[in-house]
Structure formats: structure tokens, C-alpha cells
Design an enzyme around this catalytic site. Structure first.
Site, PDB file in Angstrom:
ATOM      1  N   CYS A  48      -6.773  -5.268  -5.103  1.00  0.00           N
ATOM      2  CA  CYS A  48      -5.425  -5.275  -4.529  1.00  0.00           C
ATOM      3  C   CYS A  48      -4.585  -6.408  -5.118  1.00  0.00           C
ATOM      4  O   CYS A  48      -3.377  -6.279  -5.267  1.00  0.00           O
ATOM      5  CB  CYS A  48      -5.491  -5.382  -3.019  1.00  0.00           C
ATOM      6  SG  CYS A  48      -6.575  -6.695  -2.462  1.00  0.00           S
ATOM      7  N   GLU A  80       1.329   0.531  -7.762  1.00  0.00           N
ATOM      8  CA  GLU A  80      -0.036   0.039  -7.909  1.00  0.00           C
ATOM      9  C   GLU A  80      -0.861   1.122  -8.604  1.00  0.00           C
ATOM     10  O   GLU A  80      -1.003   2.227  -8.092  1.00  0.00           O
ATOM     11  CB  GLU A  80      -0.623  -0.252  -6.517  1.00  0.00           C
ATOM     12  CG  GLU A  80      -2.002  -0.854  -6.580  1.00  0.00           C
ATOM     13  CD  GLU A  80      -2.542  -1.224  -5.203  1.00  0.00           C
ATOM     14  OE1 GLU A  80      -2.475  -0.388  -4.281  1.00  0.00           O
ATOM     15  OE2 GLU A  80      -3.031  -2.358  -5.057  1.00  0.00           O
TER      16      GLU A  80
HETATM   17  P1  NDP Z   1      -7.213   4.536   1.592  1.00  0.00           P
HETATM   18  O1  NDP Z   1      -6.198   3.623   2.116  1.00  0.00           O
HETATM   19  O2  NDP Z   1      -7.075   6.002   1.874  1.00  0.00           O
HETATM   20  O3  NDP Z   1      -8.686   4.137   2.100  1.00  0.00           O
HETATM   21  C1  NDP Z   1      -9.032   2.904   2.675  1.00  0.00           C
HETATM   22  C2  NDP Z   1      -9.859   3.139   3.941  1.00  0.00           C
HETATM   23  O4  NDP Z   1      -9.057   3.791   4.923  1.00  0.00           O
HETATM   24  C3  NDP Z   1     -11.071   4.035   3.740  1.00  0.00           C
HETATM   25  O5  NDP Z   1     -12.102   3.620   4.610  1.00  0.00           O
HETATM   26  C4  NDP Z   1     -10.533   5.389   4.160  1.00  0.00           C
HETATM   27  O6  NDP Z   1     -11.533   6.294   4.540  1.00  0.00           O
HETATM   28  C5  NDP Z   1      -9.682   4.999   5.356  1.00  0.00           C
HETATM   29  N1  NDP Z   1      -8.655   5.966   5.700  1.00  0.00           N
HETATM   30  C6  NDP Z   1      -8.125   6.953   4.919  1.00  0.00           C
HETATM   31  N2  NDP Z   1      -7.184   7.623   5.609  1.00  0.00           N
HETATM   32  C7  NDP Z   1      -7.126   7.079   6.836  1.00  0.00           C
HETATM   33  C8  NDP Z   1      -6.340   7.330   7.990  1.00  0.00           C
HETATM   34  N3  NDP Z   1      -5.419   8.294   8.019  1.00  0.00           N
HETATM   35  N4  NDP Z   1      -6.538   6.566   9.076  1.00  0.00           N
HETATM   36  C9  NDP Z   1      -7.452   5.585   9.077  1.00  0.00           C
HETATM   37  N5  NDP Z   1      -8.222   5.288   8.016  1.00  0.00           N
HETATM   38  C10 NDP Z   1      -8.056   6.016   6.900  1.00  0.00           C
HETATM   39  O7  NDP Z   1      -7.331   4.324   0.040  1.00  0.00           O
HETATM   40  P2  NDP Z   1      -7.774   5.397  -1.058  1.00  0.00           P
HETATM   41  O8  NDP Z   1      -9.226   5.374  -1.143  1.00  0.00           O
HETATM   42  O9  NDP Z   1      -7.170   6.745  -0.810  1.00  0.00           O
HETATM   43  O10 NDP Z   1      -7.082   4.785  -2.349  1.00  0.00           O
HETATM   44  C11 NDP Z   1      -5.742   5.137  -2.643  1.00  0.00           C
HETATM   45  C12 NDP Z   1      -4.985   3.960  -3.181  1.00  0.00           C
HETATM   46  O11 NDP Z   1      -4.969   2.920  -2.222  1.00  0.00           O
HETATM   47  C13 NDP Z   1      -5.592   3.311  -4.397  1.00  0.00           C
HETATM   48  O12 NDP Z   1      -5.228   3.979  -5.555  1.00  0.00           O
HETATM   49  C14 NDP Z   1      -5.029   1.939  -4.327  1.00  0.00           C
HETATM   50  O13 NDP Z   1      -3.735   1.931  -4.875  1.00  0.00           O
HETATM   51  C15 NDP Z   1      -4.956   1.662  -2.842  1.00  0.00           C
HETATM   52  N6  NDP Z   1      -6.093   0.880  -2.344  1.00  0.00           N
HETATM   53  C16 NDP Z   1      -5.881  -0.416  -2.028  1.00  0.00           C
HETATM   54  C17 NDP Z   1      -6.941  -1.191  -1.615  1.00  0.00           C
HETATM   55  C18 NDP Z   1      -6.767  -2.626  -1.286  1.00  0.00           C
HETATM   56  O14 NDP Z   1      -7.735  -3.375  -1.380  1.00  0.00           O
HETATM   57  N7  NDP Z   1      -5.607  -3.050  -0.841  1.00  0.00           N
HETATM   58  C19 NDP Z   1      -8.296  -0.662  -1.521  1.00  0.00           C
HETATM   59  C20 NDP Z   1      -8.410   0.748  -1.804  1.00  0.00           C
HETATM   60  C21 NDP Z   1      -7.333   1.460  -2.218  1.00  0.00           C
HETATM   61  P3  NDP Z   1     -12.089   7.346   3.467  1.00  0.00           P
HETATM   62  O15 NDP Z   1     -12.670   6.555   2.364  1.00  0.00           O
HETATM   63  O16 NDP Z   1     -13.108   8.057   4.261  1.00  0.00           O
HETATM   64  O17 NDP Z   1     -10.940   8.194   3.048  1.00  0.00           O
END
Ligand code: NDP
Length: 506
Positions: A317, A414
Site C-alpha cells: 500500500c 494504485e
Molecule cells: P480487498 O479490499 O477486496 O480485500 C481486502 C480484504 O477485504 C480481504 O480480506 C477481502 O476478502 C475483504 N473484503 C472484500 N470485500 C469485502 C467487503 N465487501 N466487506 C468486507 N470485507 C471485504 O482487496 P482486493 O483483494 O480486491 O485487491 C484490490 C485492490 O485493493 C488491489 O489491487 C490494491 O490496489 C488494493 N489493496 C490494497 C491493500 C492495502 O494494503 N492497502 C491490500 C490489498 C489490496 P476476500 O479476500 O475474501 O475478498
């Protein structure tokens, strides 16, 4: 590791590894493979939920498969929790809060946290190999960064557990109750530690939901909790899709929500919590500027820029995904950077020589590929060093874009991958303006010899963390968190305790 899966984007064919060095040429020798053995990890065919101190089958009766992103091979079946499972886990966590953990003196809580830290250190190799197998990150990073830092967070917060009176002088710091913690896939064990250690130190119990693509180290951590004889129900782990995360957030038995992940999901969670008395911290995305002035130690800055964007394949991030280089040195600096990129070793994450491992999941790889195509279509110039990618698995070449304008999507969004956008500036004022010109505000880097310039820049940059002459440095004593669309609240340091306590007058 010699076959190429997808052609290099925007370049011709790969150069043979035997070619001499120079811009656009590969390293002139082959590294012998140095694979870490996976034998230390014993994988079971199936993993249930961890509720009430023991593994339980999901009431939903459903399972999903988790894979190794570097080979696309299945590793294990994982319980897919349903709402009844979430309800069960929250109920168990609440009982544990009321009956044991919430009442335990801080010095007693500290003993458990110290025990967990010690066990993490004792089992560090097992955790590192498993983290790499399930997440795709290079073993040298999981071994030298993720696991030691995770243990360090437990050591650090163990130290606070019996000293909350010193953290909050003149006040009484009381736990909130049950924390719902949702973590992402880029640092599965480390994010677990960032969330669980301060929550437990302050006397809360937790229900944690790992990301669906990386549940395995969280489930191994369940084993550590059992080994440390943590009272049942203090830590509960539910695996399942995003909707299960939302069921957890909305559950009336939850007192506090902590989330790390995308800004889009952060917004949904913010809306779900609005109007309730639940506490909330959001650690979301970023588009950090790494600013290099003409007086910077250039070789050191090159290493910092490379570490800033290629550490963990750029799936960070706070990654330094926008390089702002002073115009007077832009040409030689970019030439040096290209040379350095050509020496990065991309491939098997379990190989100890690997610098850039596998992208965590297919959807993320598709997102990177899409944004890189957008960069090309918008007119930026792409550079990728010649390197052979493994035939299977989710891999992407280290990528550099020059000629990037601030309006380009690759300068604003991002990408969360090994892709660096290069912009230039002439004056410090212009650098600050460009650095702050994103919806995010998580981190930044400044490279200059002048201490006074560092201080002047830091004051004007809207970023939660600014590194000077270094990048991606983490320490449990140091708070971390963002401004604007990067979220709010701080994790790490004494500040990391604040979101987990209710303060009262003495
Ligand atoms: P998400 O935000 O979807 O996932 C992060 C966590 O949230 C996972 O445990 C996921 O579960 C969970 N989640 C997903 N949808 C919901 C919801 N509606 N309510 C509650 N929890 C939820 O990230 P992605 O994996 O889809 O990645 C997409 C983009 O997000 C990346 O390309 C990047 O840009 C950003 N990202 C940023 C991060 C950071 O450290 N700030 C970390 C990861 C991603 P599940 O895995 O089961 O979907």
C-alpha cells in the site's frame, strides 16, 4: 525457468541471458538455483475455522481451494464460513472477553503475547516458507521481513499490556470488547500481527478474517495460539469471501472494526459502520511519491527506488510507485535505474536468489496488465528489462514508465504491482505539488543530502509516513497510517493502542 509465458509488453523478444551488460540487457551469468526446502511445512488437505480455541467445520458446509500463485497448484481446502459461522465466532469472542481476557491483569496478558512472539520466532522458517508458498512473495522477504516483523509486533505490544497507565497518563484505558479485523493478501502474517497484537494487549478479543487467497499463515497462527495456551475464544479466525467480512462488520456483537485493503471496500465498510457506536480504523491504498533531488546520493537512491517499488512485487500500500526525479539528473538517473532493473531476478519465490516473485492472484495480475496497457495507450513510454518468466504462475516483469503526465491513470491510480511511473520536477515547490496531487496520502520518500530540505519537504507533504534517504522501513514502535483516501487511524507504536481502548477519567 526459461520459458516465457507472455511476451514482454511494449518490447521485442527477450535477450538471451548470456548477453553483456548495458541498458536493456540481461545479467551476463546465470544464478544457480537456491531453492528453500518446503519440507518444513506440513500441509493438511483441509483447514476448518478456528473458533473457541479449536478447529471447527464450517456450519455452512462449504469449502474453497487455496493455491500457490507461482505454480497455480492447489495447496489445501479452506472452510468457507457462512453467516451462522460469523455469528458463532462473535458470540464465542464476546464470552471470552467477558469471562476471561477482559478481566485478566495486563501482566498476565503480556505473558501470552510474549509466548506468541517466542513461538513465532521458533517456528519462523515454517511461517516464512508457508507465507511464500501461499502468497508468492520471495522467500528472502518473508524470511527477513514479514516473519521477524510479525514477531516484533507481538514483543512490542506485550511490553505495553501491563503499562497502559503509562501510555494514557492520568486516565484509565479500558478495552472496547470484540474487534472485527479484516486483512489483505499482501502481508498476511504481518497484517495479522499489526491487528491482533495491540487488540490483545489492550484486553480485547478478536475475530479475524484473512484474505481468501492467503489464509494459510493465519491458520498456522491458530496453531500458535493453541501452543501458547491462549484462553479459548480470545483469537478466532474465520475464512471466507468478502461478504463474510461484511457480515462480521455488521454484526451487532462487534465493538470495533479494523480493516486493511482497497479504498473501495474501505468505503463500503465506512458506510456500514456509520451511525453505530463501533470504532473504525481504515488502512487503504496509496500512490506514494519517491522524490529524488539532484544532490541525493544517487546509487543509494537507486536502491531505495528499486526497493520502494519492487519489494513484494509492488503489492504494497505504501509502495513508492511514482518516482519524482529532479530534471537536471533525470537522464543519468533513469539510465542507472534501467541498468539496475536488468539485474532483478524474477521467478520462483522459494528460490533464495529471487528478487521479484509471483503476483498474488489472477485478478491482481489482470488489473496490473490492464493498467499497463492504459499507460501505453495514454502515451507513456514503457521499459521492461529482458527476463524470462516461468511458464506457469502469475508473473509480471518489472516495468518502468517514462514520459508520464500527472493526468495519466498510471500516475493517479494504485496499480499494486511492479510498475513504476517516472515524472520529473524542477523546484521543491513543484515536487511537493506533484507529490500531493493524488487522492491518496499514505507515504512518501525524499532523497537529498540536505537535512533542512528534508524537514521542509516533510512538513508540506500530505502523507502519513515520509521516509528520508530510505524507503519501506517498518518498526513496531513507529505509527503507520494515512490521510485522505488512504484511510484514518494509526497502527504501530503507542498510537496503535488508541483505537483499541476507551479512555476514562481516573
Ligand atoms: P480487498 O479490499 O477486496 O480485500 C481486502 C480484504 O477485504 C480481504 O480480506 C477481502 O476478502 C475483504 N473484503 C472484500 N470485500 C469485502 C467487503 N465487501 N466487506 C468486507 N470485507 C471485504 O482487496 P482486493 O483483494 O480486491 O485487491 C484490490 C485492490 O485493493 C488491489 O489491487 C490494491 O490496489 C488494493 N489493496 C490494497 C491493500 C492495502 O494494503 N492497502 C491490500 C490489498 C489490496 P476476500 O479476500 O475474501 O475478498
Amino acid at each position: 525457468m526459461s520459458e516465457t509465458k507472455s511476451p514482454a509488453v511494449g518490447r521485442g523478444t527477450d535477450l538471451p541471458a548470456s548477453w553483456g551488460m548495458g541498458e536493456g540487457q540481461a545479467i551476463p551469468w546465470e544464478y544457480a538455483p537456491a531453492p528453500e526446502s518446503r519440507e518444513i511445512v506440513t500441509l493438511r488437505a483441509r483447514y476448518g475455522l478456528f473458533v473457541g480455541g479449536k478447529e471447527v467445520a464450517p456450519r455452512s458446509g462449504q469449502w474453497f481451494t487455496t493455491i500457490d500463485p507461482s505454480t497455480e497448484e492447489p495447496l489445501a481446502e479452506i472452510a468457507r464460513a457462512g453467516e451462522a459461522d460469523v455469528d458463532h465466532a462473535v458470540g464465542v469472542a464476546r464470552r471470552a472477553f467477558k469471562r476471561s481476557w477482559g478481566e485478566l491483569p495486563g501482566a498476565e496478558r503480556a505473558k501470552y503475547l510474549f509466548r506468541i512472539a517466542r513461538i513465532l520466532q521458533e517456528r519462523s522458517r515454517e511461517f516464512a516458507v508457508l507465507e511464500t508458498l501461499n502468497g508468492g512473495k520471495p522467500i528472502k522477504e518473508s524470511r527477513d521481513v514479514d516473519v521477524p516483523l510479525a514477531a516484533a509486533h507481538f514483543w512490542y505490544y506485550a511490553g505495553w499490556a501491563d503499562k497502559l497507565d503509562h501510555a494514557f497518563p492520568g486516565r484509565r484505558a479500558l478495552p472496547l470488547g470484540v474487534a472485527a479485523q479484516i486483512i489483505p493478501w499482501n502481508f498476511p502474517l504481518l497484517m495479522l500481527a499489526w491487528k491482533i497484537a495491540p487488540a490483545l494487549a489492550a484486553g480485547n478479543t478478536v475475530v479475524l478474517k484473512p484474505a481468501s487467497s492467503t489464509p494459510l499463515t493465519a491458520l498456522l497462527f491458530a496453531d500458535v495460539c493453541a501452543q501458547a495456551e491462549l484462553p479459548p475464544g480470545v483469537v478466532n479466525i474465520v475464512t471466507g469471501p468478502g461478504e463474510i467480512g461484511m457480515a462480521l462488520v455488521r454484526h451487532p456483537g462487534i465493538d470495533k472494526v479494523a480493516f486493511t485493503g482497497s479504498t473501495a471496500v474501505g468505503r463500503l465498510i465506512g458506510r456500514a459502520v456509520a451511525g453505530t457506536d463501533k470504532g473504525l480504523t481504515l488502512e487503504l491504498g496509496g500512490k506514494a511519491a519517491n522524490i529524488v533531488f539532484d544532490d541525493a546520493p544517487l546509487d543509494q537512491a537507486i536502491e531505495g527506488v528499486v526497493n520502494g517499488i519492487f519489494f513484494n512485487q509492488g503489492e504494497v500500500c505504501c509502495a513508492g510507485s511514482r518516482l519524482l526525479v529532479q530534471e537536471s539528473i533525470a537522464e543519468p538517473f533513469i539510465a542507472k535505474l534501467k541498468d539496475r532493473l536488468a539485474t532483478l531476478r524474477v521467478g520462483d519465490p522459494l528460490d533464495k536468489n529471487t528478487d521479484v516473485g509471483a503476483i498474488n492472484n489472477a485478478a491482481q495480475l489482470a488489473k496490473i496488465e490492464e493498467l499497463v496497457q492504459v499507460g501505453i495507450a495514454e502515451g507513456a513510454e514503457i521499459y521492461q528489462p529482458p527476463c524470462a518468466l516461468p511458464a506457469k504462475g502469475f508473473f509480471f516483469r518489472p516495468t518502468l514508465f517514462t514520459g508520464v503526465a500527472q493526468s495519466h491513470r498510471i500516475a493517479q491510480e494504485e496499480i499494486f504491482g511492479p510498475v513504476l511511473s517516472v515524472l520529473t520536477f524542477r523546484t521543491p515547490e513543484e515536487a511537493v505539488e506533484k507529490a500531493n496531487n493524488t487522492p491518496y496520502g499514505l507515504s512518501a520518500g525524499v532523497w537529498t543530502e540536505k537535512g533542512s530540505r528534508i524537514l521542509a519537504m516533510v512538513k508540506r507533504m500530505r502523507a502519513g509516513v515520509v521516509w528520508a534517504n530510505t524507503f519501506n522501513r517498518f518498526d513496531p514502535t513507529s505509527p503507520f497510517g494515512g490521510y485522505k483516501e488512504s484511510g484514518f487511524g494509526r497502527e504501530g507504536g503507542m498510537h496503535g493502542l488508541y483505537p483499541y481502548v476507551r479512555q476514562e477519567d481516573r
